[in-house]
Design an enzyme around this catalytic site. Sequence first.
Site, PDB file in Angstrom:
ATOM      1  N   ARG A 234     -27.342  99.478  26.890  1.00  0.00           N
ATOM      2  CA  ARG A 234     -28.165 100.785  26.906  1.00  0.00           C
ATOM      3  C   ARG A 234     -28.530 101.255  25.551  1.00  0.00           C
ATOM      4  O   ARG A 234     -27.847 101.267  24.618  1.00  0.00           O
ATOM      5  CB  ARG A 234     -27.347 101.733  27.791  1.00  0.00           C
ATOM      6  N   GLU A 263     -38.207 103.442  24.481  1.00  0.00           N
ATOM      7  CA  GLU A 263     -38.721 102.072  24.644  1.00  0.00           C
ATOM      8  C   GLU A 263     -40.229 102.545  25.495  1.00  0.00           C
ATOM      9  O   GLU A 263     -40.289 103.383  26.117  1.00  0.00           O
ATOM     10  CB  GLU A 263     -38.106 101.608  25.875  1.00  0.00           C
ATOM     11  N   HIS A 281     -36.112  94.419  25.888  1.00  0.00           N
ATOM     12  CA  HIS A 281     -35.127  94.819  27.387  1.00  0.00           C
ATOM     13  C   HIS A 281     -35.452  93.401  28.303  1.00  0.00           C
ATOM     14  O   HIS A 281     -35.762  93.608  29.593  1.00  0.00           O
ATOM     15  CB  HIS A 281     -35.764  96.152  27.985  1.00  0.00           C
TER      16      HIS A 281
END
Length: 549
Positions: A234, A263, A281
Amino acid sequence: MKMYKVLVTDGISQTGLKSLLDHPHFIVDRQPTLPTEELINIIGSYDALIVRSQTKVTDELLQAADRLRVIARAGVGVDNIDVNAATKKGVIVINAPGANTIAATEHTLAMMLALARKIPQAHQKTAGGEWDRNSFKGVELYKKTLGVVGMGKIGTEVAKRAKSFGMNILGFDPYLTEDRAKKLGITKASLDVIAAESDFITVHTPLTNDTRGIINDEYLAKTKKGVRIVNCARGGIIDEKALVRAIQSGHVAGAALDVFEKEPVADPELLQNPNIIVTPHLGASTVEAQEKVAQEVSAEIIDIFETQSIQHAVNMPQMSGETQAKLQPYLLLGDQIGQLVIQLLKKKAPEKININYYGDLIDEDTELLTRTLLRGILSYHLSDSVNLINVLHLLKEQEVSYNVQKNATNKGFANYMELSVSQGAEAARIGATVLNGYGARIVKINEYRIDVKPEKYLLYIKHKDVPGMIGKVGSLLGDYQINIGTMQVGRAEVGGEAIMVLTLDKGLKAEVLRELTLIEGLEEAQLLELTNVDSLEHGHVESQKVESI
């Protein structure tokens, strides 16, 4: 024969949807990249909605979804779903929490290997036409020490595979026992030991108040020179600015990051640093993982409509009538004392949990209340990954034992519950009740009688019962502009040990707590914080049966 309509709005694997597509009771419409306005216009005719991360399930959308009963996120996170609005609407929100384990595990190992051998940097230079064998001397994983911070499913799988490279594994997790570590063939270690001894560190924890920024300047200063750090868990667990500083100084050799505080990532210090590898990601981005998440949510949608059972709900269907009237105040209080008791245990993971019900509560079905108490305890370390559906499974997985007893005595209250947790010789206990006309009250902490209304910030102090103690505490807090709401004192005997519990308008910095402990006769000062005070947040109350469907 009743038919159910399912709308799929994002790019979900058709193979993964096969059980729904082939089921005679379900009609599946696939409309990826549907504009929001069109989605709002048609959602009223569907019983279930399956999304990934692109579709935003907003309150406005839910207001138009009068027939909708289930929203399924084909993945883990539900950030794109207004879970509170769904709960108010009586819509179940489910996800697929375990389907990406292998994908995330393998991506972590790929990042670690790429980091060790500088593969992306070497590729970029070679593809640009330059044959440079001298700039990319790497290191081997063999005989190196890997520190795994967070030994949940993904951390465990990473550790198993890293062992095949001949790595020595140090594991940290509040719920990692010596026995489990021994079975895995790893060494249970503290965070400080991992810092001091690890050549590589990989993090696999949820993002909570405790884990946010856990890899920071102070921690990085403790690490072995030349350490390499991986984060595929995370964004926010690692303080990115601190990491950049440590790499620029030469103390940290490099990092591989798949997740970021913001992000999509745009920070040039991360993107342009030659010692930092970045991916967008991709932890769950495999063909197999996407098929698995679709398979899991498809199977659960069928179960919900066919058998009224759920496994991976992140919220709760509405409770109704008599059950809601009786249990609702205790559910909120139960979650709160669960959160508080684990903090009183000095934030350690419990080995044993005991729950005792007294008075009229013994005549009620307390299974939901029990799960709420347990969820409150586990949520401190496991955050949103624990809910009332999976809490018993997680207790078993973490090898935590629990015991529930019902007692006919009333302990001086019509309804009373007592929760205790222990790890070795350390223990903490809270007793609580709901007083008619006055609401929830904490009436016992360890062996001390008390009368405290749960508030967001509670200051717990253990001290000698001597004159002037209350004044000294109040004066010090006043110096720091900390306003006291209420103060309650409990003692076992005059002049002996005592406690005071203060409700505060805001939290305290560590320096204030340190100064409090310098007061003569004051033995301990701890800030206790609640995440839910006025209402239950999503995931706190669920049922195993969905009677409204």
